[in-house]
Design a protein around this motif. Structure first.
Motif, PDB file in Angstrom:
ATOM      1  N   ALA A  24       0.847  -1.192   0.000  1.00 44.89           N
ATOM      2  CA  ALA A  24       0.000   0.000   0.000  1.00 44.89           C
ATOM      3  C   ALA A  24       0.877   1.234   0.000  1.00 44.89           C
ATOM      4  N   ARG A  25       0.372   2.288  -0.611  1.00 46.09           N
ATOM      5  CA  ARG A  25       1.049   3.582  -0.663  1.00 46.09           C
ATOM      6  C   ARG A  25       0.191   4.617   0.056  1.00 46.09           C
ATOM      7  N   GLY A  26       0.785   5.399   0.951  1.00 44.29           N
ATOM      8  CA  GLY A  26       0.057   6.424   1.668  1.00 44.29           C
ATOM      9  C   GLY A  26      -0.411   7.534   0.748  1.00 44.29           C
ATOM     10  N   PRO A  27      -1.192   8.464   1.277  1.00 42.54           N
ATOM     11  CA  PRO A  27      -1.499   8.663   2.705  1.00 42.54           C
ATOM     12  C   PRO A  27      -2.538   7.666   3.231  1.00 42.54           C
ATOM     13  N   PHE A  28      -2.452   7.449   4.559  1.00 45.83           N
ATOM     14  CA  PHE A  28      -3.340   6.504   5.228  1.00 45.83           C
ATOM     15  C   PHE A  28      -4.209   7.258   6.238  1.00 45.83           C
ATOM     16  N   ALA A  29      -5.523   7.103   6.101  1.00 43.00           N
ATOM     17  CA  ALA A  29      -6.451   7.784   6.995  1.00 43.00           C
ATOM     18  C   ALA A  29      -6.410   7.149   8.382  1.00 43.00           C
TER      19      ALA A  29
ATOM     20  N   GLU B  99      -8.815   6.562  10.490  1.00 40.85           N
ATOM     21  CA  GLU B  99      -9.870   5.575  10.699  1.00 40.85           C
ATOM     22  C   GLU B  99      -9.485   4.222  10.113  1.00 40.85           C
ATOM     23  N   ALA B 100      -8.878   4.240   8.930  1.00 37.95           N
ATOM     24  CA  ALA B 100      -8.452   2.994   8.303  1.00 37.95           C
ATOM     25  C   ALA B 100      -7.321   2.340   9.091  1.00 37.95           C
ATOM     26  N   GLU B 101      -6.447   3.151   9.660  1.00 39.03           N
ATOM     27  CA  GLU B 101      -5.343   2.606  10.447  1.00 39.03           C
ATOM     28  C   GLU B 101      -5.853   1.981  11.746  1.00 39.03           C
TER      29      GLU B 101
ATOM     30  N   LEU C 271      -5.271  -1.996  12.682  1.00 38.73           N
ATOM     31  CA  LEU C 271      -4.619  -2.446  13.910  1.00 38.73           C
ATOM     32  C   LEU C 271      -5.552  -3.336  14.737  1.00 38.73           C
ATOM     33  N   LYS C 272      -6.824  -2.995  14.773  1.00 41.52           N
ATOM     34  CA  LYS C 272      -7.791  -3.798  15.520  1.00 41.52           C
ATOM     35  C   LYS C 272      -8.007  -5.154  14.855  1.00 41.52           C
ATOM     36  N   ARG C 273      -8.112  -5.148  13.539  1.00 44.90           N
ATOM     37  CA  ARG C 273      -8.384  -6.395  12.809  1.00 44.90           C
ATOM     38  C   ARG C 273      -7.250  -7.399  12.977  1.00 44.90           C
ATOM     39  N   HIS C 274      -6.050  -6.909  13.056  1.00 52.22           N
ATOM     40  CA  HIS C 274      -4.901  -7.807  13.193  1.00 52.22           C
ATOM     41  C   HIS C 274      -4.475  -7.973  14.651  1.00 52.22           C
ATOM     42  N   GLU C 275      -5.283  -7.465  15.567  1.00 51.63           N
ATOM     43  CA  GLU C 275      -5.034  -7.619  17.003  1.00 51.63           C
ATOM     44  C   GLU C 275      -3.602  -7.217  17.365  1.00 51.63           C
TER      45      GLU C 275
END
Length: 269
Positions: free
Chosen positions: A188-193, A195-197, A201-205
């Motif tokens: 993936a290439r930024g920018p990264f929002a 909310e998406a981050e 992080l939550k999805r991958h615990e």
């Protein structure tokens, strides 16, 4: 031989100054766009060529290395370059060192355009470390789920801590891949929002984020997301700044470019 600092004249007799812009960052692209319309400048943007699909640029581009300090010095003399603007990544220390040495040898000024680093805010849980190797050690012995967001070139260093589970994000594939037994990859290439981050992080615990203190807005979302979730961040700090002409923003760089070119013109008289 054209003397450095003397510039060149185009077909209309105008004095055109030649700038070598060492790029690969958002700041380099923004600066190139600001300089592209100026008829008194001839700007060449140099990219290392490591990114497989670089974004379009507003000025002529050369891709690939120069062959160390001597090769860069030869290029500067052959192309009658009047100014180097080093707008490479804050962690691209080798090319910055080469630019400084080659500029000094060729007798032309160097301007370092380096975005400011991030500052710690309330709620951040940072462990600051001086190197990638120190970041590996800072993860400890107990297995953790690590979001590794340092790019692809130094990700292999984390093979030294195979007990952790890694989620590695980079613009291009990590080649060769890590030997650690539990690794997932995201291209993936930024920018990264933000909310998406947070969702990532939550999805991958995720237990801990490893990042470089690159500064800027494009990748700051992961830092904010870690703050929101109360996650620790192992933050790799930059090396100490060197002396010389420096700017932290494109706006700061623009008047310095004119000042350094004017100084070079006087020296070339």
């Amino acid at each position: 031989m054209v003397s450095q600092g003397s510039g060149t004249r185009d077909s209309a007799g105008l004095d055109t100054k030649r700038i070598l812009l060492l790029g690969g960052t958002t700041e380099a692209r923004d600066l190139a766009a600001r300089l592209a319309a100026r008829t008194d400048l001839a700007v060449t943007l140099s990219l290392a060529g490591r990114t497989l699909d670089p974004a379009p640029q507003p000025v002529p581009v050369r891709s690939g290395g120069f062959g160390g300090v001597q090769g860069l010095e030869t290029y500067l003399r052959d192309e009658a370059v009047d100014l180097i603007v080093d707008a490479t990544h804050p962690f691209a220390r080798r090319i910055s060192a080469n630019a400084g040495a080659a500029g000094e040898a060729a007798g032309i000024p160097v301007l370092r355009l380096e975005r400011f680093g991030w500052d710690e805010s309330d709620g951040d849980r940072w462990t600051r470390v001086p190197s990638v190797r120190a970041a590996v050690e800072a993860l400890g012995d107990v297995p953790r789920r690590v979001f590794l967001a340092i790019g692809r070139q130094e990700a292999k260093a984390f093979d030294a801590a195979p007990q952790h589970r890694y989620l590695v994000r980079s613009v291009d594939p990590v080649v060769p891949p890590l030997d650690a037994p539990d690794v997932d990859y995201i291209l993936a290439r930024g920018p990264f929002a933000v909310e998406a981050e947070v969702e990532l992080l939550k999805r991958h615990e995720t237990d801990v984020v490893v990042a470089k203190n690159s500064g800027g807005e494009a990748t700051y979302g992961k830092i904010v997301a870690a703050r929101i979730l109360g996650l620790p961040v192992v933050l790799i700090e930059r090396a100490a700044e060197s002396d010389g002409n420096r700017a932290g923003t494109v706006e700061e760089a623009l008047p310095l470019i004119d000042h350094l070119l004017a100084s070079g013109r006087k020296r070339g008289v």
